[in-house]
Design a protein around this motif. Structure first.
Motif, PDB file in Angstrom:
ATOM      1  N   GLN A  58      -3.416   1.988  -2.418  1.00  0.00           N
ATOM      2  CA  GLN A  58      -3.662   0.983  -3.452  1.00  0.00           C
ATOM      3  C   GLN A  58      -2.907   1.300  -4.746  1.00  0.00           C
ATOM      4  OE1 GLN A  58      -7.859   0.182  -4.054  1.00  0.00           O
ATOM      5  NE2 GLN A  58      -8.290   0.228  -1.866  1.00  0.00           N
ATOM      6  N   SER A  59      -2.259   2.455  -4.796  1.00  0.00           N
ATOM      7  CA  SER A  59      -1.507   2.839  -5.992  1.00  0.00           C
ATOM      8  C   SER A  59      -0.413   1.811  -6.285  1.00  0.00           C
ATOM      9  CB  SER A  59      -0.860   4.212  -5.794  1.00  0.00           C
ATOM     10  OG  SER A  59      -1.838   5.192  -5.516  1.00  0.00           O
ATOM     11  N   PRO A  60      -0.147   1.552  -7.555  1.00  0.00           N
ATOM     12  CA  PRO A  60       0.911   0.592  -7.906  1.00  0.00           C
ATOM     13  C   PRO A  60       2.294   1.186  -7.689  1.00  0.00           C
ATOM     14  CG  PRO A  60       0.013   1.600  -9.883  1.00  0.00           C
ATOM     15  CD  PRO A  60      -0.849   2.081  -8.741  1.00  0.00           C
ATOM     16  N   SER A  61       3.270   0.296  -7.483  1.00  0.00           N
ATOM     17  CA  SER A  61       4.662   0.724  -7.335  1.00  0.00           C
ATOM     18  C   SER A  61       5.574  -0.404  -7.786  1.00  0.00           C
ATOM     19  CB  SER A  61       4.966   1.097  -5.884  1.00  0.00           C
ATOM     20  OG  SER A  61       4.755  -0.004  -5.017  1.00  0.00           O
ATOM     21  N   LEU A  62       6.812  -0.050  -8.118  1.00  0.00           N
ATOM     22  CA  LEU A  62       7.774  -1.027  -8.601  1.00  0.00           C
ATOM     23  C   LEU A  62       7.991  -2.141  -7.583  1.00  0.00           C
ATOM     24  CD1 LEU A  62       9.972  -1.839 -10.721  1.00  0.00           C
ATOM     25  CD2 LEU A  62      11.558  -0.447  -9.379  1.00  0.00           C
ATOM     26  N   LEU A  63       7.739  -3.373  -7.985  1.00  0.00           N
ATOM     27  CA  LEU A  63       7.931  -4.542  -7.128  1.00  0.00           C
ATOM     28  C   LEU A  63       7.186  -4.408  -5.790  1.00  0.00           C
ATOM     29  CD1 LEU A  63      11.758  -5.115  -7.767  1.00  0.00           C
ATOM     30  CD2 LEU A  63       9.830  -6.352  -8.794  1.00  0.00           C
ATOM     31  N   ASN A  64       6.091  -3.669  -5.809  1.00  0.00           N
ATOM     32  CA  ASN A  64       5.298  -3.421  -4.600  1.00  0.00           C
ATOM     33  C   ASN A  64       6.142  -2.776  -3.498  1.00  0.00           C
ATOM     34  OD1 ASN A  64       2.782  -3.491  -3.241  1.00  0.00           O
ATOM     35  ND2 ASN A  64       3.399  -5.313  -2.103  1.00  0.00           N
ATOM     36  N   SER A  65       7.104  -1.936  -3.910  1.00  0.00           N
ATOM     37  CA  SER A  65       8.005  -1.310  -2.940  1.00  0.00           C
ATOM     38  C   SER A  65       7.304  -0.286  -2.056  1.00  0.00           C
ATOM     39  CB  SER A  65       9.164  -0.626  -3.673  1.00  0.00           C
ATOM     40  OG  SER A  65       8.675   0.294  -4.643  1.00  0.00           O
ATOM     41  N   GLN A  66       6.225   0.327  -2.557  1.00  0.00           N
ATOM     42  CA  GLN A  66       5.475   1.324  -1.783  1.00  0.00           C
ATOM     43  C   GLN A  66       6.433   2.267  -1.039  1.00  0.00           C
ATOM     44  OE1 GLN A  66       1.936  -0.495   0.312  1.00  0.00           O
ATOM     45  NE2 GLN A  66       2.957  -2.402  -0.289  1.00  0.00           N
TER      46      GLN A  66
END
Length: 218
Positions: free
Chosen positions: A35-43
């Motif tokens: 659930q951690s955030p990432s740039l543009l949901n790149s995960q």
């Protein structure tokens, strides 16, 4: 557990007990950390947990590398070769002095624990694609912090350590991490050996004066 309690309990554990960590608990923590955030949901992150016999073999070979003084070859830049700016360099210098005072007669105990991967019953290796923007390193840091806080909330102890990723080729041998993924960090998890002298007393390094790291602009 109350969040404030979890946050305040985050400390480096230098030696773990032999108590096994349940595989399902590790999976649960990693799944929640997604659930951690990432740039543009790149995960961009991936996590590889190693335990049991595979970890014992890795520890044994890693210790042999250290004994033979095999040069480290991290996928990320070698820590000691980085040209640090003045501000973090000063902080690290102060930390070095404090650690020397803190460890005094525990230096050998710490080196022993470090050379044995802190005797952890489980280690989570974290990667990002080698073909990644710098932002992915930031994302990996968020993911790692989520894992550690979630682990503490479930009664586990953690040790994020640069030394755990010193030999990426050796890690790949036992985890099958692909060559196109950079092994950026590792977190040892388990239950602290409360009888281990190297774990006591708890050392809390000082923090830079708040007004040196924070500015409020209106």
């Amino acid at each position: 557990m109350d969040f404030e309690e979890v946050f305040n309990k985050e400390r480096a554990t230098r030696k773990f007990s032999t108590r096994k960590v349940d595989d399902e608990l590790i999976k649960e923590i990693i799944k929640k950390a997604q659930q951690s955030p990432s740039l543009l949901n790149s995960q961009p992150w991936r996590a590889y947990a190693i335990t049991g016999g595979a970890l014992l073999k890795l520890k044994r070979e890693n210790k042999a590398y250290i004994a033979r003084k095999v040069p480290v070859s991290e996928d990320f830049s070698t820590m000691l070769s980085i040209d640090w700016s003045t501000f973090p360099s000063q902080n690290m210098s102060n930390m070095g002095a404090f650690v020397t005072y803190f460890l005094h007669n525990k230096t050998e105990l710490f080196e022993n624990a470090n050379n044995n991967m802190f005797y952890a019953p489980a280690i989570i290796f974290l990667t990002i694609p080698k073909k990644s923007p710098a932002w992915s390193v930031f994302d990996l840091g968020i993911f790692a912090q989520s894992i550690m806080l979630l682990a503490i909330n479930r009664g586990l102890d953690t040790m994020p350590a640069h030394s755990l990723v010193a030999y990426p080729d050796l890690i790949r041998k036992y985890t099958n991490i692909p060559d196109d993924e950079a092994i950026g960090m590792a977190i040892a998890i388990g239950y602290a050996d409360k009888a281990a002298e190297v774990n006591s007393p708890t050392y809390i390094p000082g923090r830079v004066p708040f007004d040196k790291i924070f500015k409020l602009i209106k």
